[in-house]
Enzyme design. Structure first.
Site, PDB file in Angstrom:
ATOM      1  CG  ASP A   1      -8.768 -23.100   7.947  1.00  0.00           C
ATOM      2  OD1 ASP A   1      -7.676 -23.586   8.260  1.00  0.00           O
ATOM      3  OD2 ASP A   1      -9.857 -23.543   8.348  1.00  0.00           O
TER       4      ASP A   1
ATOM      5  CD  GLU B   1      -5.163 -29.881   6.424  1.00  0.00           C
ATOM      6  OE1 GLU B   1      -6.051 -30.748   6.343  1.00  0.00           O
ATOM      7  OE2 GLU B   1      -4.950 -29.218   7.468  1.00  0.00           O
TER       8      GLU B   1
END
Length: 316
Positions: free
Chosen positions: A14, A194
């Site tokens: 991420d 997402e």
């Protein structure tokens, strides 16, 4: 001849890189232990792997932020630094989902690695459900918040939402749903939208996101809107029916996604930052597998002004 990519930073999922006006690149990401918010900075992108790592916040032993600190992003909004992140009160899965909520901390220090940070504040969306992966962007002097959240009555893990922000730690108005996982490549393993990221170029707002399970099926999609459109009207946004970035099976780069954008040292070349794995056989619980690595590559643009991301294994 295309050049094969190697990870920029190993074991950081991420990833988020912000190039600031002070000439430094700031990097944050999920750490494998999911227990802290960690920053580093360097004058060059290549300097980030060996830069000093500073943990600016650690999770408490108990309470609503005591587990699974995920997907931090560092933004400079309205004169202060903000780290947006998700945290859970437990590792327990309820109704098929973790229990994450979204928070932020802030500091007014010039160098956020040396700053005193505020206590975490929850960012309320009006929906008390699983949510994560917040990002922010400013367009026409309006700060916006974009994130992923479960909505009751809609199948799957999370959809993408946008809202204007009243302040950098509070939204104003109702969340607007932009996309739900509905296409085949968004629904492999899990129904997921997402990891949103925003890039404003060529008269458009581009919003990339990730879909499907976080294995080799993970991939990136894209939405876009005209820069003069009402960004809070879902009809302003067009969704690609095909993924724009996905596993390169031939060259063993799997599950590229949860991206961010930065700019190269020349101040002009847009760069795609993403994580990916280099193997598919994961032993044990994939949640605790640390081998999602940070990669970075330049973005190309087609004749219509749309980004071309190419293959995750290559600098084309």
């Amino acid at each position: 001849m295309a050049e094969m990519l190697t990870p920029l930073i190993e074991q950081r999922a991420d990833p988020y890189i912000h190039k600031h006006t002070d000439g430094y690149y700031y990097f944050t990401a999920s750490v494998p232990a999911y227990d802290r918010l960690e920053l580093r900075r360097a004058k060059t992108i290549a300097g980030l792997p060996d830069a000093e790592r500073v943990a600016v916040w650690h999770k408490p032993e108990t309470g609503p932020l005591s587990e699974l600190i995920w997907a931090p992003e560092i933004h400079f909004n309205q004169g202060a630094w903000y780290i947006y992140f998700a945290a859970a009160p437990t590792r327990e899965i309820k109704d098929g989902l973790f229990q994450h909520r979204m928070y932020c901390i802030s500091t007014e220090a010039a160098n956020p690695l040396e700053g005193t940070w505020t206590e975490p504040k929850q960012i309320e969306t009006g929906m008390d459900t699983f949510c994560l992966d917040a990002t922010t962007f400013t367009h026409k002097d309006q700060l916006y918040y974009v994130w992923a959240q479960k909505e009751e009555g809609i199948p799957g893990n999370s959809n993408l939402y946008i809202a204007p922000m009243d302040t950098p730690d509070a939204i104003a108005g109702e969340p607007v749903r932009l996309t739900v996982p509905e296409l085949e490549w968004e629904t492999r393993g899990f129904l997921v939208n997402e990891g949103p990221a925003v890039l404003i170029r060529n008269g458009r707002i581009f919003l990339t996101y990730s879909g499907s399970a976080t294995d080799e099926n993970y991939c990136m999609g894209i939405l876009w809107a005209d820069q003069d459109a009402d960004l809070l009207d879902p009809n302003s946004w067009t969704k690609s029916q095909k993924p724009v970035f996905q596993s390169d099976m031939e060259n063993a780069i799997y599950g590229p996604g949860h991206n961010s954008f930065t700019v190269a040292e020349d101040g002009e070349t847009d760069m795609l930052v993403y994580h990916a794995r280099t193997y598919t056989e994961i032993e044990g619980d994939p949640l605790w597998n640390p081998d999602r690595h940070t990669f970075i590559k330049p973005i190309k643009w087609d004749n219509d002004g749309f980004p071309v991301f190419g293959k995750p294994s290559m600098v084309e």
